[in-house]
Design an enzyme around this catalytic site. Structure first.
Site, PDB file in Angstrom:
ATOM      1  N   GLU A 171       4.669 -21.568 -32.535  1.00 51.30           N
ATOM      2  CA  GLU A 171       3.307 -21.286 -32.993  1.00 51.30           C
ATOM      3  C   GLU A 171       3.299 -20.239 -34.109  1.00 51.30           C
ATOM      4  O   GLU A 171       2.760 -19.129 -33.942  1.00 51.30           O
ATOM      5  CB  GLU A 171       2.439 -20.837 -31.816  1.00 51.30           C
ATOM      6  CG  GLU A 171       2.422 -21.857 -30.684  1.00 51.30           C
ATOM      7  CD  GLU A 171       1.405 -21.551 -29.591  1.00 51.30           C
ATOM      8  OE1 GLU A 171       0.874 -20.438 -29.574  1.00 51.30           O
ATOM      9  OE2 GLU A 171       1.143 -22.432 -28.769  1.00 51.30           O
ATOM     10  N   GLU A 369       4.489 -27.977 -25.332  1.00 48.46           N
ATOM     11  CA  GLU A 369       3.754 -27.214 -24.322  1.00 48.46           C
ATOM     12  C   GLU A 369       2.452 -27.928 -24.004  1.00 48.46           C
ATOM     13  O   GLU A 369       1.791 -28.476 -24.888  1.00 48.46           O
ATOM     14  CB  GLU A 369       3.363 -25.807 -24.802  1.00 48.46           C
ATOM     15  CG  GLU A 369       4.459 -24.793 -24.782  1.00 48.46           C
ATOM     16  CD  GLU A 369       4.001 -23.417 -25.245  1.00 48.46           C
ATOM     17  OE1 GLU A 369       2.847 -23.023 -24.959  1.00 48.46           O
ATOM     18  OE2 GLU A 369       4.807 -22.741 -25.905  1.00 48.46           O
TER      19      GLU A 369
HETATM   20  C1  BG6 Z   1       1.057 -20.999 -25.932  1.00 48.78           C
HETATM   21  C2  BG6 Z   1       2.147 -19.987 -26.174  1.00 48.78           C
HETATM   22  O1  BG6 Z   1       0.120 -20.917 -26.942  1.00 48.78           O
HETATM   23  O2  BG6 Z   1       0.243 -20.858 -24.819  1.00 48.78           O
HETATM   24  C3  BG6 Z   1       2.608 -19.264 -24.914  1.00 48.78           C
HETATM   25  O3  BG6 Z   1       3.245 -20.542 -26.813  1.00 48.78           O
HETATM   26  C4  BG6 Z   1       1.415 -18.935 -24.034  1.00 48.78           C
HETATM   27  O4  BG6 Z   1       3.350 -18.129 -25.280  1.00 48.78           O
HETATM   28  C5  BG6 Z   1       0.738 -20.245 -23.647  1.00 48.78           C
HETATM   29  O5  BG6 Z   1       1.765 -18.176 -22.919  1.00 48.78           O
HETATM   30  C6  BG6 Z   1      -0.432 -20.122 -22.698  1.00 48.78           C
HETATM   31  O6  BG6 Z   1      -1.421 -19.294 -23.231  1.00 48.78           O
HETATM   32  P1  BG6 Z   1      -1.832 -17.952 -22.494  1.00 48.78           P
HETATM   33  O7  BG6 Z   1      -2.488 -17.121 -23.527  1.00 48.78           O
HETATM   34  O8  BG6 Z   1      -2.739 -18.327 -21.393  1.00 48.78           O
HETATM   35  O9  BG6 Z   1      -0.567 -17.340 -22.003  1.00 48.78           O
END
Ligand code: BG6
Length: 476
Positions: A171, A369
């Protein structure tokens, strides 16, 4: 409603992801090993949920063997994590490793391979080294690109024989957007041109790292992981369509186009020029970007972005910001994950997958992800104490089913990686929302316990598919 068996195609990877700073903790780090994230946490610990930050994380540094065993038990084909640049490199100028830091990653990578889990290694996950942040201001400085390329080369030389998938960044848009464009995080600046400079340097760094990798002829792949916020317009009216187009241009295409097509969109460059916030670049660098397209890309897909044309006039006193062209649109009746505040719209998988097919030359990609962060999971335990996260199973199944439909229709997606393998530290939210297939019990010395979703994941791998209801589109 009828049930369908959704089959995973041959070779389709089922994996999970996390990152160095969200799991490792500071154990083993030496003086000067801090990262931008560590600096941010030290500056404002009170903004982090329960003041819990990267210091202990999940203590993966000490418990990686146990975690790798659990990866096997959850049926993971692959695991993506990142290398902490500041732990790994001893001398940024030469790219020489820190022997103890590098030995840790040797153990992790070799441990995964020994257990049959394919390692995927990302070179930066929001965590530019603190020293480079303090000395050069981070990615705003062109010299950091050269240092990064040396670091990347060192990683490729050390692990390229056994790691066949690298990612240059996770990201790459996020840090500068939150810190410099929107001023939401330490050091709370607002400077649009500087934010664009960070983005440009990361685009260039990706291309140069890809070129470096090719020179070594290691036979694997290098990609970049991009968070796609698929932009849906409120209506079919031209002004709303334009709002979605602009959102897409600044938040998705800025990184996706150079990664796949070798070009930063001309329209975006034109706007930055006319708004007097163009980044500095050299013409010959644009040629290098053309020549450094990725082998594949990872897309992080969580939620749709709904936008509409602005209803209020733009304040001409403000420096340019992309939201000059749009406003968020609050779709009545949308499904929400109230813990994270993100809309749930599983069809984003299909829509983006088909877009990769039609607009991006059907380049190879994977979902790097997708996942659901939920608070208070302790209240979902069964008699044995296992967290029965049926909502997560439902979430994964529905997203995966839409993805598989697109694969069936020809999209070149090679796998699905869940965020996250274990619960881990989120930026600011820390352990508030839990994402893992495996629980981290903060009340019991970070003990690991597989959740029901971990068992579902394993069964899905063993059966090469899963049963789920037929898909239907709920709304646009
Ligand atoms: C992604 C990132 O955007 O979302 C992670 O690569 C992040 O690092 C994940 O943890 C979930 O988002 P959040 O803010 O709830 O942890």
């Amino acid at each position: 409603m009828a049930d369908t068996f959704y089959a995973l195609p041959d070779g389709f990877l089922l994996g999970a992801a996390s990152s160095s700073w969200q799991t490792e903790g500071w154990a083993g780090k030496k003086e000067g090993h801090d990262t931008y994230i560590d600096i941010w946490y030290r500056a404002t610990p009170e903004l982090w949920h329960d003041c819990y930050g990267p210091k202990n994380a999940t203590d993966f540094y000490h418990r990686y063997e146990e975690d790798i065993r659990l990866m096997g038990q959850c049926g993971l084909d692959a695991y993506r994590t990142s290398i902490d640049w500041s732990r790994f490199i001893g001398d940024y100028e030469t790219g020489q490793v820190d022997p103890e830091g590098a030995a840790f990653y040797d153990r992790v990578i070799d441990g995964m391979i020994a257990r049959g889990v394919t390692p995927m290694i990302c070179l930066e996950h929001f965590d530019v080294p603190g020293e480079l942040f303090r000395t050069y201001g981070g990615w705003g400085n062109r010299h950091v690109v050269d240092l990064y390329v040396k670091y990347a080369r060192t990683v490729f030389e050390r692990y390229g024989d056994r790691v066949k998938q690298f990612f240059t960044f996770n990201e790459p848009i996020v840090v500068q957007t939150r810190t410099i464009l929107d001023g939401l995080r330490y050091p709370f600046h607002q400077d649009t041109r500087l934010a664009m400079q960070w983005s440009y340097h990361k685009i260039l760094a990706t291309a140069l790292a890809v070129r470096e990798y090719r020179k070594l002829a290691l036979g694997g792949k290098v990609g970049v992981v991009i968070n796609i916020e698929y932009a849906y317009p409120r209506s079919d009216a031209p002004h709303d369509q334009k709002a979605a187009h602009m959102y897409d241009l600044f938040y998705n295409r800025m990184f996706l186009d150079p990664a796949v097509k070798g070009e930063i969109p001309a329209e975006l460059m034109e706007i930055l020029r006319s708004e007097d916030c163009m980044f500095e670049y050299r013409e010959e660098e644009l040629e290098l970007i053309k020549d450094g397209v990725c082998d594949n890309v990872g897309l992080n897909l969580y939620f749709p972005m709904r936008v509409k044309a602005r209803e209020s006039a733009w304040n001409p006193e403000l420096p340019f910001h992309p939201c000059r062209y749009f406003e968020p649109f609050d779709l009545p009746g949308k499904r929400m994950n109230p813990h994270r505040g993100w809309e749930i719209y599983p069809k984003i998988m299909y829509d983006m997958a088909m877009r990769m097919k039609t607009e991006y030359g059907n380049v190879e990609w994977l979902v790097s992800e997708n996942g659901m962060g939920v608070e208070g999971e302790g209240s979902f335990r069964d008699a044995s104490g296992m967290i029965c996260d049926d909502y997560r199973i439902e979430y994964i199944a529905e997203h995966l089913a839409w993805l598989l439909k697109a694969v069936d229709e020809g999209s070149n997606c090679k796998g699905y990686m869940l965020w996250a393998f274990t619960d881990c530290v989120s930026p600011l939210n820390a352990f508030k929302n839990r994402y893992g297939l495996v629980e981290i019990d903060l009340e019991d010395h970070l003990a690991r316990h597989i959740k029901k979703s971990g068992l579902w994941f394993r069964t899905t791998r063993e059966n090469n598919g899963f049963v789920f209801r037929d898909l239907k589109t709920e709304y646009r």
